[in-house]
Scaffold this active site. Structure first.
Site, PDB file in Angstrom:
ATOM      1  N   GLY A  57     -24.934  -2.194 -24.595  1.00 57.48           N
ATOM      2  CA  GLY A  57     -24.825  -0.817 -24.074  1.00 57.48           C
ATOM      3  C   GLY A  57     -24.196  -0.820 -22.698  1.00 57.48           C
ATOM      4  O   GLY A  57     -24.568  -0.030 -21.825  1.00 57.48           O
TER       5      GLY A  57
ATOM      6  N   GLY B  15     -22.688   2.360 -20.755  1.00 58.93           N
ATOM      7  CA  GLY B  15     -23.523   3.547 -20.547  1.00 58.93           C
ATOM      8  C   GLY B  15     -23.750   3.778 -19.053  1.00 58.93           C
ATOM      9  O   GLY B  15     -23.174   3.090 -18.209  1.00 58.93           O
ATOM     10  N   GLN B  16     -24.613   4.746 -18.747  1.00 55.18           N
ATOM     11  CA  GLN B  16     -24.852   5.104 -17.340  1.00 55.18           C
ATOM     12  C   GLN B  16     -25.358   3.909 -16.533  1.00 55.18           C
ATOM     13  O   GLN B  16     -24.813   3.578 -15.486  1.00 55.18           O
ATOM     14  CB  GLN B  16     -25.866   6.248 -17.251  1.00 55.18           C
ATOM     15  CG  GLN B  16     -26.047   6.778 -15.827  1.00 55.18           C
ATOM     16  CD  GLN B  16     -27.322   7.588 -15.628  1.00 55.18           C
ATOM     17  OE1 GLN B  16     -28.222   7.591 -16.471  1.00 55.18           O
ATOM     18  NE2 GLN B  16     -27.407   8.276 -14.510  1.00 55.18           N
ATOM     19  N   LEU B  17     -26.384   3.232 -17.044  1.00 53.98           N
ATOM     20  CA  LEU B  17     -26.980   2.108 -16.318  1.00 53.98           C
ATOM     21  C   LEU B  17     -26.069   0.889 -16.361  1.00 53.98           C
ATOM     22  O   LEU B  17     -25.842   0.213 -15.355  1.00 53.98           O
ATOM     23  CB  LEU B  17     -28.343   1.789 -16.952  1.00 53.98           C
ATOM     24  CG  LEU B  17     -29.268   0.824 -16.256  1.00 53.98           C
ATOM     25  CD1 LEU B  17     -29.500   1.206 -14.808  1.00 53.98           C
ATOM     26  CD2 LEU B  17     -30.613   0.759 -16.991  1.00 53.98           C
TER      27      LEU B  17
ATOM     28  N   ASP C  74     -22.864  -4.127 -32.670  1.00 53.99           N
ATOM     29  CA  ASP C  74     -23.892  -3.209 -33.147  1.00 53.99           C
ATOM     30  C   ASP C  74     -25.189  -4.025 -33.108  1.00 53.99           C
ATOM     31  O   ASP C  74     -25.336  -4.983 -33.869  1.00 53.99           O
ATOM     32  CB  ASP C  74     -23.531  -2.777 -34.579  1.00 53.99           C
ATOM     33  CG  ASP C  74     -24.643  -1.964 -35.219  1.00 53.99           C
ATOM     34  OD1 ASP C  74     -25.714  -1.814 -34.609  1.00 53.99           O
ATOM     35  OD2 ASP C  74     -24.427  -1.492 -36.346  1.00 53.99           O
TER      36      ASP C  74
ATOM     37  N   TYR D 295     -38.139   8.989 -29.073  1.00 51.00           N
ATOM     38  CA  TYR D 295     -37.675   8.038 -28.054  1.00 51.00           C
ATOM     39  C   TYR D 295     -38.880   7.370 -27.382  1.00 51.00           C
ATOM     40  O   TYR D 295     -38.936   6.139 -27.251  1.00 51.00           O
ATOM     41  CB  TYR D 295     -36.835   8.808 -27.038  1.00 51.00           C
ATOM     42  CG  TYR D 295     -36.446   8.062 -25.788  1.00 51.00           C
ATOM     43  CD1 TYR D 295     -35.574   6.983 -25.821  1.00 51.00           C
ATOM     44  CD2 TYR D 295     -36.932   8.475 -24.538  1.00 51.00           C
ATOM     45  CE1 TYR D 295     -35.201   6.334 -24.652  1.00 51.00           C
ATOM     46  CE2 TYR D 295     -36.556   7.837 -23.365  1.00 51.00           C
ATOM     47  CZ  TYR D 295     -35.690   6.764 -23.426  1.00 51.00           C
ATOM     48  OH  TYR D 295     -35.313   6.123 -22.276  1.00 51.00           O
TER      49      TYR D 295
ATOM     50  N   LYS E  31     -40.119   3.476 -27.322  1.00 46.20           N
ATOM     51  CA  LYS E  31     -40.298   2.705 -26.078  1.00 46.20           C
ATOM     52  C   LYS E  31     -41.701   2.079 -26.009  1.00 46.20           C
ATOM     53  O   LYS E  31     -41.862   0.949 -25.559  1.00 46.20           O
ATOM     54  CB  LYS E  31     -40.016   3.583 -24.850  1.00 46.20           C
ATOM     55  CG  LYS E  31     -38.526   3.934 -24.663  1.00 46.20           C
ATOM     56  CD  LYS E  31     -37.668   2.690 -24.430  1.00 46.20           C
ATOM     57  CE  LYS E  31     -36.212   3.004 -24.205  1.00 46.20           C
ATOM     58  NZ  LYS E  31     -35.342   1.836 -24.112  1.00 46.20           N
TER      59      LYS E  31
ATOM     60  N   ILE F  90     -32.528   8.440 -13.817  1.00 48.24           N
ATOM     61  CA  ILE F  90     -31.637   7.714 -12.905  1.00 48.24           C
ATOM     62  C   ILE F  90     -30.484   8.631 -12.497  1.00 48.24           C
ATOM     63  O   ILE F  90     -29.816   9.216 -13.357  1.00 48.24           O
ATOM     64  CB  ILE F  90     -31.053   6.442 -13.574  1.00 48.24           C
ATOM     65  CG1 ILE F  90     -32.173   5.537 -14.119  1.00 48.24           C
ATOM     66  CG2 ILE F  90     -30.167   5.674 -12.593  1.00 48.24           C
ATOM     67  CD1 ILE F  90     -33.059   4.918 -13.086  1.00 48.24           C
TER      68      ILE F  90
HETATM   69  C1  AKB Z   1     -34.319  10.448 -20.504  1.00 45.12           C
HETATM   70  O1  AKB Z   1     -34.325  11.510 -19.866  1.00 45.12           O
HETATM   71  O2  AKB Z   1     -34.415  10.380 -21.734  1.00 45.12           O
HETATM   72  C2  AKB Z   1     -34.210   9.152 -19.724  1.00 45.12           C
HETATM   73  C3  AKB Z   1     -35.553   8.574 -19.477  1.00 45.12           C
HETATM   74  C4  AKB Z   1     -36.429   9.145 -18.449  1.00 45.12           C
HETATM   75  O3  AKB Z   1     -35.897   7.630 -20.124  1.00 45.12           O
HETATM   76  N1  AKB Z   1     -33.512   9.374 -18.501  1.00 45.12           N
END
Ligand code: AKB
Length: 334
Positions: free
Chosen positions: A8, A11-13, A49, A138, A142, A168
């Site tokens: 990734g 991406g942003q990070l 992938d 999500y 996590k 972030i």
């Molecule tokens: C999101 O908003 O989904 C992310 C996070 C806080 O994991 N930036």
């Protein structure tokens, strides 16, 4: 030796982390990867992938990778829109990474999130160990990811390290489908249009962090002596917490005419389920974490950096326009 693979990576990070890693370890030591071909044809980029174990293994072998920063993931808002893909990438992708780490003795960084917390988690000074009842897919991926990391560390001795990242804020690359994206989009809209419509209510207060602090935290964690790492699921990590309204007011100190209105959408419920202020004393005690940027410093730096980027983009456009016109004139004369 550090032979690093970043998943990734665009991406942003990843965009900022790759620069920092290359500064520390040398350009050729850091291999970027992502699901699509990059436009720049970089020779140190692999299409990958992460759900494809054999593709991952081939890259690990080819470059003799010993460290993986596994950033490939779908974020909270996108995860709700694409649940199957979210599960596939966030769960099966991570499991592939941990399996390969176990087989080849690879050290792993895994970004978890404040999204592991939910409506029954204490909202203020959220402890390291507390209720984790996420209301997004999500968040569920996590929490599961953290448990997998803990399991692979204690069952198989994998050196895996992780942070529960807050929102972030950065200017190099846009965020991709998160709930905290408003705190990034707002800067670009403020500078370009003098106006932003925010998708969460003004009083919504969330934990946030400026990118340079996030990069510093990741590098500190990964470079810490392994005996200092007492948490193998994921560390609470924090810098600042502010509401959308406080962010607007801080921007207005620099851009007097900037206006923001509020039109909450489905992301409001996600934001409401997350904590406002995180207790990260464990990270501070274990490996010396300390943030640098408060809200005022973030806003000042973001506006300065984005203004410079916009000026540079305008200069590039002017140069391109001039070159096109020169080519036309030569063509006409010729
Ligand atoms: C999101 O908003 O989904 C992310 C996070 C806080 O994991 N930036």
């Amino acid at each position: 030796m550090n032979r690093i693979l970043v998943t990734g990576a665009r991406g942003q990070l990843g965009s900022d982390l790759v620069v920092a890693l290359r500064q520390q370890y040398g350009d050729s030591q850091v291999i970027e990867s992502g699901r699509s071909h990059p436009q720049d044809n970089s020779s140190l980029y692999e299409v990958l992938d992460v759900t494809d174990q054999s593709q991952l293994e081939a890259i690990v072998k080819r470059y003799r990778i010993d460290t993986i920063y596994h950033l490939a993931s779908l974020l909270s808002a996108k995860g709700e829109q694409h649940p199957n893909q979210c599960w596939e990438i966030n769960i099966n992708g991570l499991r592939n990474i941990l399996e390969i780490a176990r087989s080849y003795g690879i050290k792993v960084f895994f970004p978890s999130s404040i999204a592991v917390f939910g409506p029954h988690t204490p909202k203020l000074d959220t402890p390291q160990i507390t209720v984790e009842d996420p209301s997004t897919l999500y968040g569920i991926t996590k929490v599961t990811g953290e448990l997998l990391c803990h399991y692979y560390a204690y069952r198989w001795g994998v050196d895996v390290r992780s942070l529960r990242l807050p929102g972030i804020i950065s200017y190099s690359a846009p965020p991709g489908g998160g709930t905290t994206d408003f705190a990034v989009e707002i800067f670009d809209h403020a500078l370009r249009y003098g106006h932003y419509t925010c998708f969460v209510r003004p009083e919504t207060r969330l934990p946030m962090m400026y990118m340079p602090d996030a990069i510093a935290a990741i590098l500190m964690l990964m470079q810490a002596d392994s005996t200092a790492i007492t948490i193998r699921s994921s560390y609470n990590i924090a810098a600042v917490s502010f509401s959308a309204e406080e962010l607007v007011k801080e921007i207005q100190k620099h851009l007097l005419d900037f206006l923001c209105d509020y039109k909450p959408d489905f992301r409001q419920a996600i934001a409401d389920s997350w904590p406002s202020v995180i207790d990260d004393s464990k990270a501070r005690a274990d490996w010396g974490w300390k943030h640098r940027y408060d809200l005022a410093a973030i806003v000042e730096d973001m506006l300065a950096k984005l203004s410079l980027t916009n000026i540079q983009k305008q200069l590039d456009k002017d140069e391109e326009r001039q070159a096109t016109s020169d080519r036309r004139q030569i063509g006409v004369r010729g």
